[in-house]
Design an enzyme around this catalytic site. Structure first.
Site, PDB file in Angstrom:
ATOM      1  N   HIS A 133       0.909  -1.254  -0.043  1.00 28.64           N
ATOM      2  CA  HIS A 133      -0.322  -0.262  -0.063  1.00 28.64           C
ATOM      3  C   HIS A 133       0.586   1.428  -0.110  1.00 28.64           C
ATOM      4  O   HIS A 133       0.305   2.966   0.221  1.00 28.64           O
ATOM      5  CB  HIS A 133      -1.173  -0.364   1.204  1.00 28.64           C
ATOM      6  CG  HIS A 133      -2.219   0.950   1.124  1.00 28.64           C
ATOM      7  ND1 HIS A 133      -2.161   2.345   2.245  1.00 28.64           N
ATOM      8  CD2 HIS A 133      -2.982   0.807   0.002  1.00 28.64           C
ATOM      9  CE1 HIS A 133      -3.288   2.417   1.943  1.00 28.64           C
ATOM     10  NE2 HIS A 133      -4.029   2.259   0.625  1.00 28.64           N
TER      11      HIS A 133
ATOM     12  N   LYS B 283       3.094   5.032  -1.106  1.00 29.01           N
ATOM     13  CA  LYS B 283       3.333   5.293  -2.383  1.00 29.01           C
ATOM     14  C   LYS B 283       4.674   6.017  -2.474  1.00 29.01           C
ATOM     15  O   LYS B 283       4.519   7.319  -1.401  1.00 29.01           O
ATOM     16  CB  LYS B 283       2.286   6.248  -2.213  1.00 29.01           C
ATOM     17  CG  LYS B 283       0.419   5.861  -3.108  1.00 29.01           C
ATOM     18  CD  LYS B 283       0.118   5.679  -1.942  1.00 29.01           C
ATOM     19  CE  LYS B 283      -1.092   4.586  -1.692  1.00 29.01           C
ATOM     20  NZ  LYS B 283      -1.916   4.189  -0.145  1.00 29.01           N
TER      21      LYS B 283
ATOM     22  N   ASP C  13      17.309   9.271  -7.903  1.00 32.62           N
ATOM     23  CA  ASP C  13      18.761   9.098  -7.725  1.00 32.62           C
ATOM     24  C   ASP C  13      19.104   9.666  -5.973  1.00 32.62           C
ATOM     25  O   ASP C  13      20.395   9.807  -5.876  1.00 32.62           O
ATOM     26  CB  ASP C  13      19.362  10.649  -7.916  1.00 32.62           C
ATOM     27  CG  ASP C  13      19.404  11.520  -9.704  1.00 32.62           C
ATOM     28  OD1 ASP C  13      18.715  10.072 -10.550  1.00 32.62           O
ATOM     29  OD2 ASP C  13      18.671  12.457  -9.975  1.00 32.62           O
TER      30      ASP C  13
ATOM     31  N   HIS D 181      -8.768  11.302   1.825  1.00 30.22           N
ATOM     32  CA  HIS D 181      -8.130  10.426   1.378  1.00 30.22           C
ATOM     33  C   HIS D 181      -6.346  10.227   2.471  1.00 30.22           C
ATOM     34  O   HIS D 181      -5.986   9.884   2.042  1.00 30.22           O
ATOM     35  CB  HIS D 181      -7.203   9.794  -0.378  1.00 30.22           C
ATOM     36  CG  HIS D 181      -6.810   8.244  -0.363  1.00 30.22           C
ATOM     37  ND1 HIS D 181      -5.730   8.642  -0.731  1.00 30.22           N
ATOM     38  CD2 HIS D 181      -7.528   7.077  -0.078  1.00 30.22           C
ATOM     39  CE1 HIS D 181      -5.203   7.331  -1.314  1.00 30.22           C
ATOM     40  NE2 HIS D 181      -6.393   5.953  -0.603  1.00 30.22           N
TER      41      HIS D 181
ATOM     42  N   LYS E 287      -4.314  10.711   5.758  1.00 30.15           N
ATOM     43  CA  LYS E 287      -3.741   9.439   6.508  1.00 30.15           C
ATOM     44  C   LYS E 287      -2.134  10.311   6.928  1.00 30.15           C
ATOM     45  O   LYS E 287      -0.651  10.802   6.825  1.00 30.15           O
ATOM     46  CB  LYS E 287      -2.698   8.555   5.862  1.00 30.15           C
ATOM     47  CG  LYS E 287      -3.878   7.757   4.439  1.00 30.15           C
ATOM     48  CD  LYS E 287      -3.221   7.985   3.746  1.00 30.15           C
ATOM     49  CE  LYS E 287      -3.901   6.982   2.463  1.00 30.15           C
ATOM     50  NZ  LYS E 287      -5.453   6.477   3.051  1.00 30.15           N
TER      51      LYS E 287
ATOM     52  N   ASP F 237       0.512  17.501  20.376  1.00 33.71           N
ATOM     53  CA  ASP F 237       0.793  18.065  20.886  1.00 33.71           C
ATOM     54  C   ASP F 237       1.221  19.431  19.943  1.00 33.71           C
ATOM     55  O   ASP F 237       2.782  20.157  20.670  1.00 33.71           O
ATOM     56  CB  ASP F 237       1.883  17.968  21.972  1.00 33.71           C
ATOM     57  CG  ASP F 237       1.952  16.956  23.399  1.00 33.71           C
ATOM     58  OD1 ASP F 237      -0.086  16.940  22.995  1.00 33.71           O
ATOM     59  OD2 ASP F 237       1.859  15.727  23.688  1.00 33.71           O
TER      60      ASP F 237
END
Length: 464
Positions: A197, A199, A204, A382, A384, A389
């Protein structure tokens, strides 16, 4: 995104195989007592290896929040030191990217700048207009002498025509299909329920881009501003967050990519300078965290739960797919009980019906405990991400659900410091402005049909 938007029959078959063939895993119990001040002074890594004690302390002193009764920064630093894994690395530059257009612009610019190699890992890579643009850019670089290595998930690309990948392969791009749906093509054993999952784009060995954005036309528009007003629900813009990173921590992300390549038996990589000498690029202290179901437990999960246990003032989380396990649920409720401001931004619509309703089954319990819930409107959430704090921030591919913590390969980074935490707080509040707050009174009036959907979703939560 848990599954591609098309290929319904294939999705059902994948789910059935997953239930029938694979045993259940369990989440580790994270003991709050594990969080303690390190016995020795904290030491950071830099571009050329571990920094001296005095240099490490000077960097940490600059990051601390002044004027607080308790040293919150030191507390969260102790969490990161107590957990085994990749080191805290100083000297990085982290840019916050919001939504597909901004992320894609950064990705294309990085690809165009490549002179040695491009390593790319993604869950969904569609054969639509956006996917073709990426294919064209990668093929052009491969033909110019830049080696391109690509890992893509088999389930995430079920709807992508085989000809799309044939074209990439024939150009010289090296491909790995992660845990193929077809067991006859699997190179490293058939583990259908384990998905990649992540991405992640690394150029380089110096630039990394990671977060929640897949390669798909759904990200073509942004989620803020007047352009979204009046947009039909079926054409909602997707709201997501990524990071662009330069600096020494890129080497840790490169190691995660190469480890996956090796575990999937992708063959020997074409020799390139995968680990060039890295220079200091900024002032951000970053930790790269990869998780895999091949490992005893999710480092990302352990880090998050420990951070929640130690929160002093705020826990602000944004999660596209929110299906909490008991320990996560308890950590959020316990934080409210000790006076922490706990807020979650969650979706008001989704591309995954079961996950959506499985998460909503917990809303009453959260609202009764004092957790504040905000449903993002006029966009398909979408993201995440989280900020605790104001000094502990995380962005990555990991959802707050069972699948991310048990069954998926994921990648997140933790960024320590008030400056970046301020940017994360601002982004969170922008999402709150685009949301509607749920109240316990209103939630208790939801229709019977919604309650039934929640029961159905909750019955499947472990597998979602």
């Amino acid at each position: 995104m848990n599954l591609p938007s098309s290929g319904t029959v294939a999705r059902v078959l994948v789910a059935l195989y997953s239930m029938l063939l694979l045993a259940c895993s369990s989440l580790p119990r994270i003991n709050p007592d594990m969080v303690h001040s390190p016995a020795a002074p904290v030491q950071l890594d830099g571009a050329h290896g571990p920094l001296s004690e005095s240099r490490s302390q000077a960097i940490l002193d600059r990051l601390k929040v002044s004027g607080m009764q308790t040293n919150i920064f030191d507390l969260h630093l102790a969490i990161e030191e107590a957990l085994v894994g990749s080191p805290l690395t100083a000297g990085n530059k982290v840019d916050l990217l919001q939504d597909g257009p901004e992320t894609y612009a950064a990705m294309f610019a990085a690809i165009e700048s490549a002179r040695d190699h491009i390593n790319m890992e993604t869950y969904i890579l569609e054969g639509d207009e956006v996917g073709q643009r990426f294919a064209d850019a990668l093929i052009a670089k491969q033909r110019s002498g830049v080696q391109v290595n690509l890992i893509y998930d088999s389930v995430g690309t079920l709807a992508t025509p085989p000809a799309f990948f044939t074209r990439l392969r024939e150009s010289g791009i090296r491909l790995v299909e992660f845990n193929p749906v077809n067991p006859l093509t699997a190179r490293s054993g058939w583990q259908l329920n384990q998905r990649d999952h992540r991405k992640l784009l690394i150029v380089d060995g110096r630039i990394a881009i990671l977060g929640g954005v897949n390669i798909s036309g759904v990200y073509s528009s942004g989620s803020f501003g007047s352009s979204r007003q009046g947009r039909p629900r079926r054409d909602l813009p997707w709201r997501d967050t990524d990071l662009r990173i330069e600096g020494p921590v890129v080497a840790d992300l490169q190691k995660l990519f190469i480890t996956t390549w090796d575990r999937q038996k992708g063959g020997e990589l074409v020799p390139r300078h995968y680990f060039p000498p890295l220079e200091r690029k900024g002032n951000d202290v970053v930790r790269a965290i990869g998780s895999s179901p091949d490992e005893p437990y999710s480092q990302i999960y352990a880090t998050l739960i420990s951070a929640l246990h130690s929160a002093q003032s705020e826990i602000w989380l944004t999660s596209a797919y929110f299906v909490p396990d008991p320990q996560l649920l308890d950590a959020l409720k316990a934080a409210v009980a000790r006076g922490v401001d706990v807020r979650l931004v969650v979706p008001s619509s989704t591309d995954s019906w079961l996950v959506f309703h499985a998460g909503r089954a917990y809303y009453r319990e959260l609202l009764e405990s004092g957790v504040r819930l905000f449903e993002r409107r006029d966009a398909l959430l979408h993201v995440k991400a989280g900020v605790i704090d104001g000094v502990w921030s995380t962005v990555g591919s990991t959802n707050l659900d069972w699948r991310s913590f048990l069954h998926n390969q994921e990648v997140n980074v933790v960024v320590l410091g008030a400056e970046f935490g301020g940017r994360m707080r601002k982004a969170f509040l922008e999402d709150v402005d685009g949301s509607e707050e749920l109240t316990l009174e209103a939630w208790q009036r939801r229709p019977v049909r919604a309650r039934i959907s929640e029961r159905i979703g909750r019955a499947w939560e472990y597998w979602l």
